[in-house]
Write an enzyme that holds these catalytic residues in place. Structure first.
Site, PDB file in Angstrom:
ATOM      1  N   TYR A 297       7.029   0.127  -3.374  1.00  0.00           N
ATOM      2  CA  TYR A 297       8.417   0.612  -3.758  1.00  0.00           C
ATOM      3  C   TYR A 297       8.402   1.290  -5.254  1.00  0.00           C
ATOM      4  O   TYR A 297       8.621   2.300  -4.959  1.00  0.00           O
ATOM      5  CB  TYR A 297       9.052  -0.736  -4.023  1.00  0.00           C
ATOM      6  CG  TYR A 297      10.148  -0.927  -2.096  1.00  0.00           C
ATOM      7  CD1 TYR A 297       9.299  -1.300  -1.406  1.00  0.00           C
ATOM      8  CD2 TYR A 297      11.621  -0.996  -2.173  1.00  0.00           C
ATOM      9  CE1 TYR A 297       9.902  -1.465  -0.419  1.00  0.00           C
ATOM     10  CE2 TYR A 297      11.974  -1.352  -0.991  1.00  0.00           C
ATOM     11  CZ  TYR A 297      10.861  -1.527  -0.086  1.00  0.00           C
ATOM     12  OH  TYR A 297      11.462  -1.983   1.255  1.00  0.00           O
TER      13      TYR A 297
ATOM     14  N   LYS B 248      -1.887 -10.137   1.771  1.00  0.00           N
ATOM     15  CA  LYS B 248      -3.344  -9.088   2.446  1.00  0.00           C
ATOM     16  C   LYS B 248      -4.738  -8.847   2.203  1.00  0.00           C
ATOM     17  O   LYS B 248      -4.861  -7.768   1.437  1.00  0.00           O
ATOM     18  CB  LYS B 248      -2.870  -7.486   3.282  1.00  0.00           C
ATOM     19  CG  LYS B 248      -3.609  -7.457   4.802  1.00  0.00           C
ATOM     20  CD  LYS B 248      -2.944  -7.836   4.986  1.00  0.00           C
ATOM     21  CE  LYS B 248      -3.801  -6.827   6.517  1.00  0.00           C
ATOM     22  NZ  LYS B 248      -4.601  -7.999   8.063  1.00  0.00           N
TER      23      LYS B 248
ATOM     24  N   ASP C 221       0.272 -10.545   8.322  1.00  0.00           N
ATOM     25  CA  ASP C 221       0.154  -9.877  10.271  1.00  0.00           C
ATOM     26  C   ASP C 221       0.851 -11.511  10.722  1.00  0.00           C
ATOM     27  O   ASP C 221       0.895 -11.898  11.002  1.00  0.00           O
ATOM     28  CB  ASP C 221      -0.660  -9.978  10.441  1.00  0.00           C
ATOM     29  CG  ASP C 221      -2.169  -9.858  10.051  1.00  0.00           C
ATOM     30  OD1 ASP C 221      -2.529 -10.552   8.655  1.00  0.00           O
ATOM     31  OD2 ASP C 221      -3.465  -9.787  10.326  1.00  0.00           O
TER      32      ASP C 221
ATOM     33  N   ASP D  63      10.669  -7.533   1.882  1.00  0.00           N
ATOM     34  CA  ASP D  63      11.552  -7.233   2.830  1.00  0.00           C
ATOM     35  C   ASP D  63      11.737  -7.087   4.825  1.00  0.00           C
ATOM     36  O   ASP D  63      12.300  -7.352   4.860  1.00  0.00           O
ATOM     37  CB  ASP D  63      11.480  -5.025   2.254  1.00  0.00           C
ATOM     38  CG  ASP D  63      12.133  -4.451   3.289  1.00  0.00           C
ATOM     39  OD1 ASP D  63      13.857  -4.324   3.555  1.00  0.00           O
ATOM     40  OD2 ASP D  63      11.804  -3.127   4.127  1.00  0.00           O
TER      41      ASP D  63
ATOM     42  N   ASP E 249      13.982  -9.689   7.458  1.00  0.00           N
ATOM     43  CA  ASP E 249      14.783  -9.887   8.304  1.00  0.00           C
ATOM     44  C   ASP E 249      14.655 -10.789   9.868  1.00  0.00           C
ATOM     45  O   ASP E 249      15.119 -10.797  10.282  1.00  0.00           O
ATOM     46  CB  ASP E 249      14.614  -8.005   9.016  1.00  0.00           C
ATOM     47  CG  ASP E 249      15.287  -6.742   7.968  1.00  0.00           C
ATOM     48  OD1 ASP E 249      15.752  -7.397   6.742  1.00  0.00           O
ATOM     49  OD2 ASP E 249      15.271  -5.821   8.441  1.00  0.00           O
TER      50      ASP E 249
HETATM   51  C1  IPM Z   1      16.442  -4.719   1.492  1.00  0.00           C
HETATM   52  C2  IPM Z   1      16.891  -3.362   2.070  1.00  0.00           C
HETATM   53  C3  IPM Z   1      16.514  -2.857   1.264  1.00  0.00           C
HETATM   54  C4  IPM Z   1      14.771  -2.161   0.694  1.00  0.00           C
HETATM   55  C5  IPM Z   1      16.937  -0.515   1.324  1.00  0.00           C
HETATM   56  C6  IPM Z   1      18.032  -0.464   1.601  1.00  0.00           C
HETATM   57  C7  IPM Z   1      16.368  -0.158  -0.274  1.00  0.00           C
HETATM   58  O1  IPM Z   1      16.232  -3.263   3.158  1.00  0.00           O
HETATM   59  O2  IPM Z   1      17.450  -4.953   0.468  1.00  0.00           O
HETATM   60  O3  IPM Z   1      16.097  -4.767   2.316  1.00  0.00           O
HETATM   61  O4  IPM Z   1      14.005  -2.143   1.661  1.00  0.00           O
HETATM   62  O5  IPM Z   1      15.338  -2.847  -0.395  1.00  0.00           O
HETATM   63 MG    MG Z   2      15.459  -5.403   4.333  1.00  0.00          MG
END
Ligand code: IPM
Ligand code: MG
Length: 357
Positions: A141, A192, A224, A248, A252
């Site tokens: 990032y 990884k 993975d 990240d 999710d």
């Molecule tokens: C998160 C989001 C952010 C990230 C974006 C909005 C920059 O997806 O906080 O997980 O990738 O960190």
């Molecule tokens: Mg995110």
């Protein structure tokens, strides 16, 4: 002594959900006499509209001077076409970086009341309680060099750099082990290392600091496989520690195990435990302004704020219990709605939680 909280509602559903979290904070403030003082400022697209940048210096200064920051969400189609340097997301990345918020805690807890909302079978997810510890101010990032360059043959090439210095790995690793000591004493480090040298070093450093935590069982997993295991048998995990990009993605996935990303809070802490608190979900521009967003992730983020930055564990417990109680009452926002439950708006959900405090 009063405690200063900066609210950064941001874009999309951000203002709606932060308003509900504020309502709940005011309720615990009244009950526990916390002395909370709120200020509000801009981040993301709304800041671009006013200041031309997604995070003004004055906003950053105000956040640094505060005891904690509670954010909604940033981004939306209105700003998608902007140059990548002033996109709304850059405001979020900048505040994380400038405040040194390297430790991102993303718990994924399944509320028993929502076992049906998960797309996985109840027996796979019931009782789920995992904590993803994501490194937040390094890795690909932030790595340099980065950009889109022109090759000799006239073709464009995009490039980013995946970098981690030892001290960055060490401090996030320690956060993970410390957290595990207060939980089930298991850390799974995700990398990884079969392909990326940066994560070979990651694995080495995590291994070496594990010697300071003999009670914690450490395992390593390729990313993975971790993605697969998270949906196959998520309860094998306690604390998962990983780099910025893998974290990240995996957070999710973990969010969805709990039924809705609308339930997941997060804390981003620096070395002094100052922090930025935000829901894991995004700005959901498609439903913004309709009063149907789930405010619980932001309300639970406010609870994390009380716990980690303001040292008000009893108030945090009260919020978490209140959320459980409204779920017990059958109240559901659209994202977690199922047959036989009572569908409520963003505002009704906030009111109901505040009333339980
Ligand atoms: C998160 C989001 C952010 C990230 C974006 C909005 C920059 O997806 O906080 O997980 O990738 O960190
Ligand atoms: Mg995110």
């Amino acid at each position: 002594m009063s405690k200063k909280i900066v609210l950064l509602p941001g874009d999309g559903i951000g203002p709606e959900i932060v308003a509900e979290a504020k309502k709940v904070l005011e309720a615990v403030d009244a009950k526990f006499k916390l002395g909370l003082k709120f200020e509000e400022d801009l981040i993301g697209g709304c800041a671009i509209d006013v200041h031309g940048v997604p995070l003004a210096q004055s906003t950053l200064d105000r956040c640094k001077a505060a005891d904690a920051v509670l954010m909604g969400s940033v981004g939306g189609p209105k700003w998608d076409a902007l140059d990548s340097n002033i996109r709304p997301e850059k405001g979020l990345l900048k505040i994380r970086y400038e405040m040194g918020l390297y430790a991102n805690l993303r718990p994924a807890i399944l509320y028993p009341q929502l076992a049906d909302a998960s797309s996985l079978k109840p027996e796979i997810v019931s009782g789920l309680d995992i904590l993803i510890v994501r490194e937040l101010t390094g890795g690909i990032y932030f790595g340099e060099p980065r950009g889109i360059r022109l090759l000799d043959n006239g073709e464009r090439q995009g490039y980013n750099t995946y970098v981690y210095a030892e001290h960055e790995i060490e401090r996030i690793g320690r956060t993970a082990f410390e957290m595990a000591m207060k939980r089930d004493k298991k850390v799974c480090s995700v990398d990884k290392a079969n392909v990326l040298e940066a994560t070979v070093l990651w694995r080495e450093v995590i291994q070496s600091i594990s010697k300071d935590y003999p009670e914690v069982e450490l395992s390593h997993m390729y990313v993975d496989n971790a993605a697969m295991q998270l949906v196959r048998a998520p309860k094998q995990f306690d604390v998962v520690v990983t780099g910025n990009m893998f974290g990240d993605i995996l957070s999710d996935t973990a969010a969805m195990l709990t039924g809705s990303i609308g339930m997941l809070p997060s804390a981003s802490l620096n070395q002094d435990s100052k922090g930025l608190y935000e829901p894991v979900h995004g700005s959901a521009p498609d439903i913004a302004g309709q009063g149907i967003a789930n405010p619980l992730a932001t309300i639970l983020s406010a609870a994390m704020m009380l716990r980690y930055s303001l040292n008000e564990a009893a108030a945090a417990d009260a919020i978490e219990a209140a959320v459980g109680a409204v779920l017990d009452d059958g109240l559901r926002s659209a994202d977690i709605f199922s047959e036989g439950m009572k569908k409520v708006s963003t505002q009704e959900m906030g009111d109901a939680v505040a009333a339980k405090i």
